[in-house]
Design an enzyme around this catalytic site. Structure first.
Site: not given
Ligand code: ARG
Length: 464
Positions: A31, A163-164, A285, A291, A298, A330
């Site tokens: 480990s 809402t929605h 981009s 872009k 994200e 462990q």
């Protein structure tokens, strides 16, 4: 004795073994490649243990100091990159202990008196999680403060509330920021609460049953800043519920940050255009020159999955284990460290980024205005004039239908047209049809009016 006995790789537990560990088992079970990050906490724990051993007479006068100094020298070596971690020595604990004996001689072998790696590792992780919580809580406070400042700056700014994901009623941008602040404050409280259960010393439990030496656990706890000592040795060496609690609190935090991210990502698209993010939190981009992508939100949204996975891993790790310590444990480290690293980075990034979010106030207001967001206000107006709410709802629905056909807002319909839907409507209706009138009218604790947003900010500042 194993054939490694000539070199520094001799297994510290090798006495009863007649052949050395297979290379595959060594690689499989080590480990040190991931638990070496516990070195500082491991050394602090060992120093406190050595001082205690001398105090109760297990070590002779002066011996603890030699051990403490030897460990300090190792700490310095590790931090200077001069320490060679050996897979053959399995984990952080045995790497450091073996090196101590190499450096200070036979006395180094006395350090492990009255303890086991089982209570040692439990102590190290608790110290590590405690430090992680303290750093995280500080950054969460910074983030909550940034939201408060942003709320103050945008207390009067009007945006659509959804809402929605359909435009529902106008709200103030400040109110929206205060909603996020409530969430991060509850997350912070969960970490502070988890810290209380984390900050209890397991050392002294030894392998599972305690130890025959006249140890003074309170003295060790005091040196290491623990609030108390664990009550039961079997429980203390085996449970990792404090780590699970950390990951649960981290998962909820990530879920909140992910929800915010989703909104930020929507808000920066040109179709919304509500906010601007500083260039330094975005990337471009490689093919589309125009872009500017909101990578940080994200990634934060994406990383929430990892942390939830870490929680899952620890829950499943724990569920089949009989008392007391099992080597399964462990496997707690990699998920726990991943959750700590991830949630800490996400909170820190947002704490840094939020003060620099720019709000496009006109665009936000336009969007609220466009979506018939004051239709409820018209219904409430009719209720105040004596109509039952259900009837008012119906009247306004018809008026909205007409406005949609005309391609205009309710506030743009002539008074005669509006009166065609209800004779109760008078010239004063235009005051309630504005988005400013709508938010100002929601003027109670928890409501969206600029006055209430300011009052909430004042209460938050007074509370410190
Ligand atoms: N590396 C081990 C762990 O992380 C340390 C404790 C090992 N104890 C044992 N009895 N093999 O859990």
């Amino acid at each position: 004795m194993s054939q490694d006995s000539q070199d520094g790789n001799r297994k510290l537990w090798g006495g009863r073994f007649s052949e050395s560990t297979s290379a595959l088992v060594e690689r499989f079970s080590e480990s040190v490649s991931f638990d070496q990050r516990l070195y500082r906490h491991d050394i602090r724990g060992s120093q406190a243990h050595a001082r205690m051993l001398e105090r109760v007479g297990v070590l002779a006068n002066g011996e603890a100091q030699i051990i403490v100094d030897g460990l300090d020298a190792i700490l310095a070596d590790i931090e200077a990159g001069r320490f060679e971690w050996k897979t053959a020595l399995e984990d952080v604990h045995m790497n450091i202990e073996a090196r101590l004996t190499e450096n200070i001689g036979e006395l180094g072998k006395k350090l492990h008196t009255g303890r086991s790696r089982n209570d040692q590792v439990a102590t190290d992780i608790r110290l590590y999680v405690r430090d992680a919580i303290d750093a995280l809580v500080a950054d969460m406070t910074r983030l909550a403060d940034a939201l408060l400042d942003l709320a103050e700056r945008e207390a009067d700014s009007i945006m659509p509330g959804f809402t929605h994901l359909q435009i529902a009623q106008p709200v103030t941008f400040g109110h929206h920021m205060l909603a996020w602040r409530e969430q991060i404050l509850r997350d912070r409280a969960r970490f502070i609460d988890a810290r209380r259960r984390t900050n209890i010393l397991p050392l002294g439990s030894a392998a599972l049953a305690g130890t025959v030496y006249p140890i003074d656990r309170e003295y060790v706890a005091e040196q290491l800043g623990f609030d108390g000592v664990t009550e039961n040795s079997l429980d203390a060496v085996s449970d990792r519920d404090f780590a699970i609690e950390f990951c649960a609190a981290a998962s909820l935090t990530q879920v909140h940050l992910s929800r915010w991210s989703e909104e930020l990502i929507l808000w920066v698209t040109p179709m919304f255009g509500f906010i601007r993010l500083p260039d330094r939190y975005c990337t471009g981009s490689s093919i589309m020159p125009q872009k500017k992508n909101p990578d940080v939100p994200e990634l934060i949204r994406g990383k929430s999955g990892r942390v939830i996975g870490d929680l899952q891993a620890l829950l499943v790790l724990m569920k089949g284990q009989p008392l007391a310590y099992n080597r399964d444990n462990q496997e707690d480290k990699e998920p726990l460290f991943d959750a700590i690293d991830t949630v800490s980075a996400c909170v820190r990034l947002y704490a840094d980024m939020f003060p620099h979010i720019g709000v496009n106030r006109e665009t936000c207001r336009e969007a609220a205005f466009k979506g018939y967001s004051t239709a409820t206000d018209l219904a409430d107006y009719l209720v105040r004039k004596g109509l039952a709410f259900r009837d008012a709802h119906h009247v306004v629905g018809a008026a909205v239908g007409h406005a949609v056909e005309q391609g205009c807002d309710l506030s743009e319909l002539p008074i005669d047209t509006l009166r065609g839907y209800s004779a109760l409507i008078g010239e004063d209706v235009y005051a309630v049809l504005t988005v400013e009138g709508s938010v100002a009218a929601r003027d109670h604790i928890g409501g969206t009016s600029p006055g209430q947003v300011r009052a909430a900010i004042a209460r938050a500042r007074a509370a410190g």
